[in-house]
Motif scaffolding. Structure first.
Motif, mmCIF file in Angstrom:
data_model
loop_
_atom_site.group_PDB
_atom_site.id
_atom_site.type_symbol
_atom_site.label_atom_id
_atom_site.label_comp_id
_atom_site.label_asym_id
_atom_site.label_seq_id
_atom_site.Cartn_x
_atom_site.Cartn_y
_atom_site.Cartn_z
ATOM 1 N N PRO A 14 0.836 -1.209 0.000
ATOM 2 C CA PRO A 14 0.000 0.000 0.000
ATOM 3 C C PRO A 14 0.872 1.260 0.000
ATOM 4 O O PRO A 14 1.977 1.261 0.553
ATOM 5 C CB PRO A 14 -0.777 -0.097 1.315
ATOM 6 N N TYR A 16 0.630 3.960 1.615
ATOM 7 C CA TYR A 16 0.906 4.409 2.978
ATOM 8 C C TYR A 16 2.188 3.754 3.500
ATOM 9 O O TYR A 16 3.063 4.402 4.058
ATOM 10 C CB TYR A 16 -0.301 4.077 3.870
ATOM 11 N N THR A 54 -3.379 9.952 3.617
ATOM 12 C CA THR A 54 -2.238 9.040 3.725
ATOM 13 C C THR A 54 -1.067 9.730 4.412
ATOM 14 O O THR A 54 -0.434 9.167 5.311
ATOM 15 C CB THR A 54 -1.821 8.559 2.308
ATOM 16 N N SER B 211 -6.634 4.271 -0.847
ATOM 17 C CA SER B 211 -7.119 2.907 -0.565
ATOM 18 C C SER B 211 -7.805 2.327 -1.797
ATOM 19 O O SER B 211 -7.769 1.119 -2.021
ATOM 20 C CB SER B 211 -8.025 2.815 0.664
ATOM 21 N N ASP B 214 -4.993 1.056 -3.830
ATOM 22 C CA ASP B 214 -4.338 -0.060 -3.127
ATOM 23 C C ASP B 214 -5.155 -1.347 -3.268
ATOM 24 O O ASP B 214 -4.598 -2.442 -3.282
ATOM 25 C CB ASP B 214 -4.189 0.253 -1.630
ATOM 26 N N GLN B 215 -6.474 -1.199 -3.302
ATOM 27 C CA GLN B 215 -7.334 -2.387 -3.290
ATOM 28 C C GLN B 215 -7.729 -2.886 -4.682
ATOM 29 O O GLN B 215 -7.959 -4.063 -4.876
ATOM 30 C CB GLN B 215 -8.605 -2.108 -2.473
#
Lengths: 128, 282
Positions: A14, A16, A54, B211, B214-215
Motif C-alpha cells: 500500500p 501508505y 495518507t 485505498s 491499493d485495493q
C-alpha cells in the motif's frame, strides 16, 4: 523541500506503507537531520500525488514512534532530540530487509528448516 | 479532519442520496451526467432552491440559506457569461463591497500569477481567462467551501499548472473544503483525496483515493485460480492468468493459501474502476 521518494501505485505494498518506510529511512539515515521541517501535508500529498489522508497517517505514526514532532501552527519536524546510532540504524534496516525475505519464504510455504538451509548457503557464499 | 460538508438529496420514491465532503480535503465527483453534477453544484452554491434537500455544514442542518452561508461558498463554473462593461479591477471593487473578507493583497498577486491585467475589460476575456479570473475573485473572498466545475477545460498545460498550484495553495488555508468535477480523469487522480462515483441517482462508491488504488488491482498469476477467490471481479482463465480484484489484501491472502504466486500487479485507471462499479451497481 523535495524529498526523493520512489513510490508506485502499481506496487503491491500500500502507498501508505511505501511512504512510511522511505520517510523512516530518510530520517534514520540522517538524510533528514534532527529538527528538519517536513513539507506540509498538502505539499507532500501534491508531490506524491497521493491523498492528504495518507500523509496525515504517516506523520501521525512516525510521531508515535518519536521520529517526528508536530509544533502547533508551525508544522512537522524531525524530532530534534533524535540521536541515531549508526549500528542501531544498520541493524534496523537489515532486520527490515530480512523480514521482507522471510515473509516471502512464508508466502512460498518454505519450512523453517528449508529457509535456514537457503540462508546458510547464501551466507556461506558471501562470508566464507 | 474536523468536519464534513454534507448534501442530502431527498427523494419520495428512491433512497436519499447523502454526499459527504470532508473538511480540509479535496473531493472529486465522477459521474457521466453533466446535468447531475451541475445540479449538485447549483444546489450547494445557492443557484438552485434547496426545496426538500438539505445541507449540513459546520455542525448545523440548513434547509434555508442565509446570505452569511452563501458567502462561505464559492463556485467557479465551467462557463461564465458576463454582460458588463467593467474592467477586472472595477468588478473587484464591486465585489469587495459585498465581501468583508476581501483580501486586496492576495487579489493583486494572484492576478499577476495568471497574467491577468486589472484594466482588461471583462467581456473581452477568453473563456479560459474568464474562469481563471473567477477563480481569483472567488478565492479572494476566502470561502470555506470551493466548487470547481471542470477546471482543466480550455486551459493550456501551463495555465492549468498554475491553477493547480493555486488550488493546492488555497487548500493550505485552514478548514477549507474543495469539491470538483473534471472530464480529465488523470487530473482527478492527481488532485483528489476522495472520489465519489455516481451514476444518475445512485452513488456507486465513495472512496479515499489511495485505498481505492491499493485495493483495486490487476494481477498476473502463475496458475489458474479457482472461481471462488474472494475479491475477484473479473478473470481471464487462459494463459497468462490475469484477474482483477477490488480487495487486493484479501485476494492476496487467499492466493497465498492456495499456493498461487502473483507474478506481477498493476493498478487500475479511474475509468476502468468506474466501468466495473457501474456494471455491479457499486
Amino acid at each position: 523541500m523535495h524529498i526523493p521518494f520512489k513510490i508506485s501505485v502499481d506496487h503491491p505494498e500500500p502507498l501508505y506503507h511505501q511512504i512510511k518506510i522511505q520517510l523512516k529511512e530518510f530520517i534514520l539515515s540522517g538524510y533528514l537531520p534532527p529538527d528538519t521541517q517536513l513539507p506540509s501535508l498538502r505539499k507532500l500529498a501534491k508531490q506524491l500525488e497521493c491523498s492528504v489522508i495518507t500523509i496525515r497517517r504517516v506523520y501521525a505514526d512516525l510521531e508515535q514512534e518519536n521520529l517526528l514532532v508536530s509544533r502547533q501552527g508551525k508544522g512537522t519536524f524531525v524530532n530534534p532530540n533524535l540521536s541515531i546510532e549508526s549500528e542501531v540504524f544498520a541493524s534496523a534496516t537489515i532486520r527490515d530487509a530480512f523480514a521482507s525475505v522471510f515473509d516471502q519464504c512464508i508466502r512460498m510455504k518454505l519450512s523453517k528448516e528449508e529457509t535456514r538451509r537457503i540462508f546458510s548457503e547464501v551466507l556461506a557464499d558471501y562470508f566464507e | 479532519m474536523s468536519d464534513c460538508f454534507t448534501l442530502t438529496l431527498k427523494s419520495n420514491t428512491k433512497k436519499n442520496l447523502v454526499l459527504e465532503f470532508p473538511t480540509e480535503c479535496i473531493t472529486a465527483l465522477v459521474c457521466p451526467s453533466e446535468s447531475k453534477k451541475a445540479e449538485i453544484f447549483e444546489l450547494i452554491a445557492g443557484i438552485k432552491a434547496l426545496d426538500k434537500n438539505e445541507i449540513h455544514f459546520q455542525g448545523r442542518s440548513i434547509t434555508k440559506r442565509s446570505p452569511q452561508l452563501l458567502k462561505q461558498i464559492g463556485f467557479v463554473p465551467e462557463k461564465i457569461e458576463v454582460i458588463s462593461d467593467r474592467t477586472v479591477q472595477q468588478m473587484a471593487q464591486f465585489l469587495a463591497h459585498l465581501y468583508s473578507s476581501w483580501d486586496w493583497d492576495y487579489f493583486e498577486s494572484s492576478l499577476q500569477r495568471f497574467s491577468l491585467k486589472p484594466d482588461q475589460l471583462i467581456h473581452e476575456l477568453s473563456l479560459a481567462q474568464l474562469r481563471l479570473l473567477w477563480f481569483v475573485y472567488t478565492t479572494t473572498y476566502n470561502p470555506s467551501v470551493l466548487l470547481l466545475q471542470n477546471p482543466t477545460q480550455d486551459l493550456d498545460p501551463l495555465a492549468w499548472r498554475i491553477l493547480r498550484t493555486e488550488i493546492l495553495d488555497f487548500m493550505e488555508r485552514p478548514n477549507k473544503t474543495l469539491i470538483f468535477t473534471d472530464e480529465n480523469l488523470r487530473e482527478i487522480q492527481r488532485l483528489a483525496d476522495f472520489i465519489v462515483f455516481m451514476h444518475d441517482d445512485t452513488i456507486l462508491g465513495h472512496f479515499e483515493k489511495d485505498s481505492l488504488f491499493d485495493q483495486w488491482k490487476t494481477l498476473w498469476l502463475n496458475k489458474k485460480p479457482p472461481q471462488n477467490v474472494s475479491g475477484i471481479i473479473s478473470a481471464s482463465m487462459s494463459e497468462p492468468y490475469q484477474i482483477v480484484t477490488s480487495s487486493f489484501a484479501q485476494t492476496q491472502a487467499t492466493l497465498n493459501d492456495l499456493g498461487i504466486q502473483i507474478l506481477s500487479s498493476g493498478s487500475l485507471s479511474l475509468e476502468e474502476i468506474y466501468i466495473y462499479l457501474s456494471k455491479t451497481g457499486g
